[in-house]
Motif scaffolding. Sequence first.
Motif, PDB file in Angstrom:
ATOM      1  N   ARG A  76       0.829  -1.215   0.000  1.00  0.00           N
ATOM      2  CA  ARG A  76       0.000   0.000   0.000  1.00  0.00           C
ATOM      3  C   ARG A  76       0.859   1.260   0.000  1.00  0.00           C
ATOM      4  O   ARG A  76       0.513   2.263  -0.620  1.00  0.00           O
ATOM      5  CB  ARG A  76      -0.942  -0.018   1.210  1.00  0.00           C
ATOM      6  N   ARG A  77       1.981   1.234   0.692  1.00  0.00           N
ATOM      7  CA  ARG A  77       2.884   2.388   0.662  1.00  0.00           C
ATOM      8  C   ARG A  77       3.310   2.679  -0.780  1.00  0.00           C
ATOM      9  O   ARG A  77       3.356   3.835  -1.202  1.00  0.00           O
ATOM     10  CB  ARG A  77       4.121   2.114   1.524  1.00  0.00           C
ATOM     11  N   GLU A  78       3.598   1.604  -1.524  1.00  0.00           N
ATOM     12  CA  GLU A  78       4.019   1.817  -2.909  1.00  0.00           C
ATOM     13  C   GLU A  78       2.860   2.324  -3.772  1.00  0.00           C
ATOM     14  O   GLU A  78       3.048   3.186  -4.634  1.00  0.00           O
ATOM     15  CB  GLU A  78       4.566   0.505  -3.488  1.00  0.00           C
ATOM     16  N   GLN A  79       1.658   1.785  -3.534  1.00  0.00           N
ATOM     17  CA  GLN A  79       0.494   2.239  -4.321  1.00  0.00           C
ATOM     18  C   GLN A  79       0.224   3.722  -4.087  1.00  0.00           C
ATOM     19  O   GLN A  79      -0.031   4.473  -5.029  1.00  0.00           O
ATOM     20  CB  GLN A  79      -0.758   1.434  -3.926  1.00  0.00           C
ATOM     21  N   VAL A  80       0.274   4.141  -2.826  1.00  0.00           N
ATOM     22  CA  VAL A  80      -0.012   5.552  -2.520  1.00  0.00           C
ATOM     23  C   VAL A  80       1.085   6.450  -3.100  1.00  0.00           C
ATOM     24  O   VAL A  80       0.801   7.527  -3.629  1.00  0.00           O
ATOM     25  CB  VAL A  80      -0.152   5.759  -0.994  1.00  0.00           C
ATOM     26  N   ALA A  81       2.336   5.980  -3.040  1.00  0.00           N
ATOM     27  CA  ALA A  81       3.437   6.792  -3.566  1.00  0.00           C
ATOM     28  C   ALA A  81       3.254   7.052  -5.059  1.00  0.00           C
ATOM     29  O   ALA A  81       3.722   8.064  -5.583  1.00  0.00           O
ATOM     30  CB  ALA A  81       4.764   6.093  -3.303  1.00  0.00           C
ATOM     31  N   ALA A  82       2.537   6.150  -5.754  1.00  0.00           N
ATOM     32  CA  ALA A  82       2.334   6.309  -7.190  1.00  0.00           C
ATOM     33  C   ALA A  82       1.126   7.205  -7.512  1.00  0.00           C
ATOM     34  O   ALA A  82       0.885   7.530  -8.666  1.00  0.00           O
ATOM     35  CB  ALA A  82       2.144   4.936  -7.838  1.00  0.00           C
ATOM     36  N   CYS A  83       0.353   7.613  -6.479  1.00  0.00           N
ATOM     37  CA  CYS A  83      -0.825   8.474  -6.696  1.00  0.00           C
ATOM     38  C   CYS A  83      -0.448   9.940  -6.511  1.00  0.00           C
ATOM     39  O   CYS A  83       0.542  10.247  -5.869  1.00  0.00           O
ATOM     40  CB  CYS A  83      -1.927   8.134  -5.690  1.00  0.00           C
ATOM     41  N   GLN A  84      -1.266  10.805  -7.058  1.00  0.00           N
ATOM     42  CA  GLN A  84      -1.065  12.248  -6.903  1.00  0.00           C
ATOM     43  C   GLN A  84      -2.290  12.865  -6.243  1.00  0.00           C
ATOM     44  O   GLN A  84      -3.406  12.405  -6.489  1.00  0.00           O
ATOM     45  CB  GLN A  84      -0.874  12.909  -8.287  1.00  0.00           C
ATOM     46  N   PRO A  85      -2.109  13.911  -5.440  1.00  0.00           N
ATOM     47  CA  PRO A  85      -3.276  14.590  -4.861  1.00  0.00           C
ATOM     48  C   PRO A  85      -4.189  15.113  -5.975  1.00  0.00           C
ATOM     49  O   PRO A  85      -3.692  15.495  -7.038  1.00  0.00           O
ATOM     50  CB  PRO A  85      -2.666  15.769  -4.100  1.00  0.00           C
ATOM     51  N   HIS A  86      -5.502  15.128  -5.707  1.00  0.00           N
ATOM     52  CA  HIS A  86      -6.429  15.647  -6.722  1.00  0.00           C
ATOM     53  C   HIS A  86      -6.765  17.119  -6.441  1.00  0.00           C
ATOM     54  O   HIS A  86      -6.356  17.683  -5.414  1.00  0.00           O
ATOM     55  CB  HIS A  86      -7.682  14.773  -6.831  1.00  0.00           C
ATOM     56  N   ALA A  87      -7.540  17.678  -7.368  1.00  0.00           N
ATOM     57  CA  ALA A  87      -7.829  19.121  -7.302  1.00  0.00           C
ATOM     58  C   ALA A  87      -8.530  19.509  -6.000  1.00  0.00           C
ATOM     59  O   ALA A  87      -8.311  20.601  -5.475  1.00  0.00           O
ATOM     60  CB  ALA A  87      -8.680  19.520  -8.501  1.00  0.00           C
ATOM     61  N   GLY A  88      -9.348  18.617  -5.464  1.00  0.00           N
ATOM     62  CA  GLY A  88     -10.058  18.937  -4.224  1.00  0.00           C
ATOM     63  C   GLY A  88      -9.097  19.052  -3.060  1.00  0.00           C
ATOM     64  O   GLY A  88      -9.208  19.953  -2.213  1.00  0.00           O
ATOM     65  N   GLN A  89      -8.140  18.125  -2.984  1.00  0.00           N
ATOM     66  CA  GLN A  89      -7.153  18.166  -1.902  1.00  0.00           C
ATOM     67  C   GLN A  89      -6.277  19.417  -2.036  1.00  0.00           C
ATOM     68  O   GLN A  89      -5.972  20.080  -1.040  1.00  0.00           O
ATOM     69  CB  GLN A  89      -6.310  16.885  -1.931  1.00  0.00           C
ATOM     70  N   ARG A  90      -5.905  19.759  -3.262  1.00  0.00           N
ATOM     71  CA  ARG A  90      -5.095  20.969  -3.465  1.00  0.00           C
ATOM     72  C   ARG A  90      -5.886  22.227  -3.100  1.00  0.00           C
ATOM     73  O   ARG A  90      -5.335  23.201  -2.578  1.00  0.00           O
ATOM     74  CB  ARG A  90      -4.628  21.052  -4.921  1.00  0.00           C
ATOM     75  N   SER A  91      -7.189  22.187  -3.367  1.00  0.00           N
ATOM     76  CA  SER A  91      -7.992  23.384  -3.081  1.00  0.00           C
ATOM     77  C   SER A  91      -8.096  23.633  -1.573  1.00  0.00           C
ATOM     78  O   SER A  91      -8.249  24.778  -1.137  1.00  0.00           O
ATOM     79  CB  SER A  91      -9.374  23.302  -3.732  1.00  0.00           C
ATOM     80  N   LEU A  92      -7.995  22.569  -0.763  1.00  0.00           N
ATOM     81  CA  LEU A  92      -8.015  22.766   0.698  1.00  0.00           C
ATOM     82  C   LEU A  92      -6.796  23.579   1.138  1.00  0.00           C
ATOM     83  O   LEU A  92      -6.876  24.414   2.039  1.00  0.00           O
ATOM     84  CB  LEU A  92      -8.043  21.418   1.417  1.00  0.00           C
ATOM     85  N   ALA A  93      -5.649  23.311   0.502  1.00  0.00           N
ATOM     86  CA  ALA A  93      -4.439  24.090   0.819  1.00  0.00           C
ATOM     87  C   ALA A  93      -4.642  25.553   0.438  1.00  0.00           C
ATOM     88  O   ALA A  93      -4.250  26.470   1.169  1.00  0.00           O
ATOM     89  CB  ALA A  93      -3.239  23.506   0.077  1.00  0.00           C
ATOM     90  N   LEU A  94      -5.302  25.786  -0.688  1.00  0.00           N
ATOM     91  CA  LEU A  94      -5.575  27.152  -1.139  1.00  0.00           C
ATOM     92  C   LEU A  94      -6.491  27.858  -0.138  1.00  0.00           C
ATOM     93  O   LEU A  94      -6.264  29.016   0.230  1.00  0.00           O
ATOM     94  CB  LEU A  94      -6.241  27.109  -2.525  1.00  0.00           C
ATOM     95  N   LEU A  95      -7.517  27.147   0.323  1.00  0.00           N
ATOM     96  CA  LEU A  95      -8.451  27.753   1.290  1.00  0.00           C
ATOM     97  C   LEU A  95      -7.722  28.146   2.575  1.00  0.00           C
ATOM     98  O   LEU A  95      -7.942  29.224   3.118  1.00  0.00           O
ATOM     99  CB  LEU A  95      -9.592  26.779   1.598  1.00  0.00           C
ATOM    100  N   GLN A  96      -6.822  27.261   3.040  1.00  0.00           N
ATOM    101  CA  GLN A  96      -6.051  27.609   4.245  1.00  0.00           C
ATOM    102  C   GLN A  96      -5.248  28.891   4.018  1.00  0.00           C
ATOM    103  O   GLN A  96      -5.210  29.772   4.874  1.00  0.00           O
ATOM    104  CB  GLN A  96      -5.084  26.476   4.604  1.00  0.00           C
ATOM    105  N   ARG A  97      -4.605  28.985   2.848  1.00  0.00           N
ATOM    106  CA  ARG A  97      -3.736  30.145   2.594  1.00  0.00           C
ATOM    107  C   ARG A  97      -4.534  31.433   2.419  1.00  0.00           C
ATOM    108  O   ARG A  97      -4.056  32.515   2.737  1.00  0.00           O
ATOM    109  CB  ARG A  97      -2.870  29.895   1.359  1.00  0.00           C
ATOM    110  N   CYS A  98      -5.765  31.306   1.889  1.00  0.00           N
ATOM    111  CA  CYS A  98      -6.575  32.508   1.626  1.00  0.00           C
ATOM    112  C   CYS A  98      -7.380  32.958   2.839  1.00  0.00           C
ATOM    113  O   CYS A  98      -8.011  34.004   2.797  1.00  0.00           O
ATOM    114  CB  CYS A  98      -7.549  32.246   0.481  1.00  0.00           C
TER     115      CYS A  98
END
Length: 271
Positions: A76-98
């Motif tokens: 599972r560690r290897e499977q997750v390492a091969a995934c990328q965050p999606h737009a929703g997860q990235r948008s949470l970081a944007l909301l925190q910064r704004c």
Amino acid sequence: MDPDHSVTGQLARAADRLGGRRRLLVITGAGSSADAGVPTFRDADGLWQRYRVEDLASRQAFARDPELVWRWYRERREQVAACQPHAGQRSLALLQRCTPAPRRVLVATTNEDDLLERAAVADVVHLHGSLYDTACAAACGWRSRDSEDNGLSFLPCPRCGAPVRPGSVWFGEPLPADEVERIEGFAADACLVVGSSSLVQPVAAIAPEMLLAGHPVVEINATATPLSGMDGCLSLRGSACEILPALIDLMTSSLMRSRSSTAIDPTPPDA
Ligand SMILES: [Zn+2]
């Protein structure tokens, strides 16, 4: 007139309810990581289909066959390492910064992966531990983030010599008290629950208690959850990777508008 039940109308209502709150707690669950391609247990193929998740993620399972449990975790560690965050997860970081201080957005998750951190979300509360942590199985207190080659997982505990185990929270184990305390100490006045259909106590009680106290609660989930039917909960149906960026776009636009209207306030300073 009936409220607007279109997707756009629902999003606007949700943004309106959550916007302007001082302390927004976001809780994300399995549905959110599944949107990033992290396989859920039911998607598991081959060997793992023969097992129930309880037969791999428990102290009993580890006592019975530690190498089997470790194989599952390393895979599972290897499977997750091969995934990328999606737009929703990235948008949470944007909301925190704004979000201007002293307002805050705290993100908690029941997912063990590190996709929120890789999306640049700050100070993530990990209620079920981290997939990449390796800990002493004899509970001497040693715990460390494992290296990319899972090197620590093959060695005895460097502090006491006992075998090591995955650092996740297993079935039958309590949630980490310090992480639960971070949520309690946050004193949220609004809650957004994303892709979490099966939360365990005490986390399962947070959103219902907030509804009872009159605070706004919004849920994003592909299907109905126990929260959906509760009075006052606004449910947005769909995937986290589509609905969340649209919601956060509305929320951040409104934050930006209120900032710029403050900046051009024509009132003289000594008025
Ligand atoms: Zn130890």
